[in-house]
Scaffold this active site. Structure first.
Site, PDB file in Angstrom:
ATOM      1  N   TYR A  79      28.711  37.927  -7.397  1.00 55.25           N
ATOM      2  CA  TYR A  79      28.788  38.608  -6.098  1.00 55.25           C
ATOM      3  C   TYR A  79      28.465  37.637  -4.965  1.00 55.25           C
ATOM      4  O   TYR A  79      27.396  37.678  -4.382  1.00 55.25           O
ATOM      5  CB  TYR A  79      27.799  39.788  -6.104  1.00 55.25           C
ATOM      6  CG  TYR A  79      27.863  40.723  -4.917  1.00 55.25           C
ATOM      7  CD1 TYR A  79      29.055  41.305  -4.498  1.00 55.25           C
ATOM      8  CD2 TYR A  79      26.687  41.065  -4.237  1.00 55.25           C
ATOM      9  CE1 TYR A  79      29.085  42.188  -3.421  1.00 55.25           C
ATOM     10  CE2 TYR A  79      26.703  41.955  -3.168  1.00 55.25           C
ATOM     11  CZ  TYR A  79      27.905  42.501  -2.764  1.00 55.25           C
ATOM     12  OH  TYR A  79      27.923  43.381  -1.706  1.00 55.25           O
ATOM     13  N   ARG A 121      32.322  38.325   1.904  1.00 62.62           N
ATOM     14  CA  ARG A 121      31.962  39.432   1.020  1.00 62.62           C
ATOM     15  C   ARG A 121      31.732  40.730   1.795  1.00 62.62           C
ATOM     16  O   ARG A 121      31.202  40.728   2.896  1.00 62.62           O
ATOM     17  CB  ARG A 121      30.673  39.052   0.281  1.00 62.62           C
ATOM     18  CG  ARG A 121      30.225  40.027  -0.781  1.00 62.62           C
ATOM     19  CD  ARG A 121      28.932  39.547  -1.413  1.00 62.62           C
ATOM     20  NE  ARG A 121      27.765  39.839  -0.609  1.00 62.62           N
ATOM     21  CZ  ARG A 121      26.549  39.333  -0.831  1.00 62.62           C
ATOM     22  NH1 ARG A 121      26.374  38.472  -1.811  1.00 62.62           N
ATOM     23  NH2 ARG A 121      25.540  39.670  -0.061  1.00 62.62           N
ATOM     24  N   ASP A 122      32.143  41.828   1.162  1.00 55.81           N
ATOM     25  CA  ASP A 122      31.894  43.168   1.697  1.00 55.81           C
ATOM     26  C   ASP A 122      32.441  43.294   3.116  1.00 55.81           C
ATOM     27  O   ASP A 122      31.735  43.675   4.053  1.00 55.81           O
ATOM     28  CB  ASP A 122      30.399  43.489   1.655  1.00 55.81           C
ATOM     29  CG  ASP A 122      30.133  44.971   1.418  1.00 55.81           C
ATOM     30  OD1 ASP A 122      31.108  45.737   1.366  1.00 55.81           O
ATOM     31  OD2 ASP A 122      28.960  45.353   1.298  1.00 55.81           O
ATOM     32  N   SER A 141      25.668  44.461   3.578  1.00 60.88           N
ATOM     33  CA  SER A 141      25.546  43.522   2.450  1.00 60.88           C
ATOM     34  C   SER A 141      26.478  42.322   2.592  1.00 60.88           C
ATOM     35  O   SER A 141      26.905  41.747   1.604  1.00 60.88           O
ATOM     36  CB  SER A 141      25.818  44.265   1.139  1.00 60.88           C
ATOM     37  OG  SER A 141      26.991  45.048   1.231  1.00 60.88           O
ATOM     38  N   ASP A 172      33.332  45.756  -4.636  1.00 66.79           N
ATOM     39  CA  ASP A 172      33.944  46.171  -3.363  1.00 66.79           C
ATOM     40  C   ASP A 172      35.094  45.291  -2.882  1.00 66.79           C
ATOM     41  O   ASP A 172      35.846  45.706  -1.990  1.00 66.79           O
ATOM     42  CB  ASP A 172      32.908  46.267  -2.227  1.00 66.79           C
ATOM     43  CG  ASP A 172      31.884  47.359  -2.452  1.00 66.79           C
ATOM     44  OD1 ASP A 172      32.072  48.175  -3.368  1.00 66.79           O
ATOM     45  OD2 ASP A 172      30.892  47.402  -1.711  1.00 66.79           O
ATOM     46  N   ASP A 230      20.218  49.845  -0.155  1.00 68.50           N
ATOM     47  CA  ASP A 230      21.624  49.626   0.172  1.00 68.50           C
ATOM     48  C   ASP A 230      21.797  48.955   1.524  1.00 68.50           C
ATOM     49  O   ASP A 230      22.851  48.349   1.794  1.00 68.50           O
ATOM     50  CB  ASP A 230      22.383  50.959   0.203  1.00 68.50           C
ATOM     51  CG  ASP A 230      22.450  51.608  -1.160  1.00 68.50           C
ATOM     52  OD1 ASP A 230      22.653  50.893  -2.148  1.00 68.50           O
ATOM     53  OD2 ASP A 230      22.300  52.839  -1.236  1.00 68.50           O
TER      54      ASP A 230
END
Length: 339
Positions: A57, A62-63, A69, A110, A294
């Site tokens: 990850y 990312r995301d 995140s 994701d 989260d």
């Protein structure tokens, strides 16, 4: 904790394994080899195979559709080169060294689901597309040829890709990605990572309450998308479903709510082949560690995401990945089956 019943439940949590998140280059360096060494030592002392589950990850950009995140690597050529040389190549080296024990890799939660639904609506996802595709092709080529490694690509959850048109488009996207990683092989897919969607919810059906989603729980989602992926030409279609936080239907106003949901409960215990008649479901597993936040509820924080300020999100909440004691305690109190 001072409540003796909660302490007892927390002790039971220790008897089950969680996935280990390699969410930065530094954390990968800290956690990967030490856990591979530990698995090897357990094998040598017990004579049993020890499965270790890691979450890969750290993609550039990312995301891309959320803020809570976002990662350390940005969507640019330089950070893609770092992702390959400082992250993927290093993981590959350790996996080749510790090859006596089985390893599962949960790949980039994701990311590909964002390419299915958010390219047109979210500029950050359009900017990240090249790096998501290139990164996946590279890691599949590297990890997918290792016989002791099984990879599962993330497919979001029922209220992300559950609709017919999303599933059909997903089949095309994932088939292309898997082909780009040849000769590497992918075992299957993982759903509901870090999410709260129940495995079964008989109270929901296709209708206005679900925005006409024909797959309003994870079981129906996997039943449907397994057929779509096979129709798209994907050869190996198996699933690992994250059951770490979906034991109790949470209080969210909309099934797309994802941040620190009030009413959380630990779900089914990690188990291989858990559902009769679903031979394509490899396992329930606790991929997201219960108790990790989260995202922050601090509206002034750089990584504040509006979802973490919603009515059904527990507050005050720390930054994503940091320990959230109140969320953990609620999760073990509401565990289903009970701890």
């Amino acid at each position: 904790m001072s409540d003796s019943s909660l302490i007892a439940k927390a002790e039971k949590m220790k008897t089950y394994s969680n996935a280990i998140w390699l969410d930065t280059i530094k954390n990968m360096q800290s956690w990967l080899e030490s856990n591979l060494q530990g698995a090897q030592s357990q094998h040598q002392s017990s004579g049993k195979d020890i499965l270790t589950v890691f979450v890969v990850y750290d993609l550039p950009g990312r995301d891309c559709h959320a803020l809570a995140s976002n990662g350390e690597l940005l969507a640019n050529d330089g950070d893609l080169a770092r992702y390959k040389s400082e992250y993927i190549d290093v993981i590959e080296g350790h996996l080749k060294t510790y090859k006596s024990q089985p390893v599962v890799l949960i790949v980039e939660p994701d990311s590909l689901a964002n390419l299915v639904t958010n390219l047109e609506s979210t500029p950050a996802c359009a900017d990240s597309e090249k790096y998501y595709l290139d990164g996946h092709a590279y890691l599949i080529q590297k990890f997918g040829v290792l016989p002791h490694v099984a990879m599962y690509l993330d497919i979001g959850h029922a209220f992300w890709l559950g609709w017919d048109d999303n599933r059909e488009k997903a089949g095309k996207v994932y088939a292309k990605v898997i082909s780009s990683g040849a000769p590497g092989k992918v075992r299957g897919f993982t759903d509901n990572v870090s999410n709260y969607t129940p495995w079964e919810d008989p109270t929901l059906s296709r209708g206005p309450d679900t925005e006409w989603n024909p797959c309003p729980d994870e079981k129906r989602y996997l039943e449907a998308i397994s057929k779509d992926f096979k129709s798209a030409g994907i050869q190996s279609v198996y699933f690992v479903s994250d059951s770490s936080r979906n034991g109790k239907k949470v209080d969210r106003k909309h099934p797309g709510e994802w941040c620190n949901q009030t009413g959380v409960g630990v779900g089914a215990r990690p188990q291989a082949s858990p559902v009769s008649g679903m031979d394509y479901l490899d396992a329930f597993y606790w991929i997201k560690p219960l108790g990790e936040s989260d995202g922050t509820s601090d509206e002034s924080a750089a990584r504040f995401d509006g979802y973490c300020g919603h009515e059904t999100a527990m507050k005050p909440a720390p930054e994503a990945g940091q320990w959230f004691q109140k969320h953990f305690e609620q999760g073990i109190k509401n565990a289903n089956p009970p701890l």
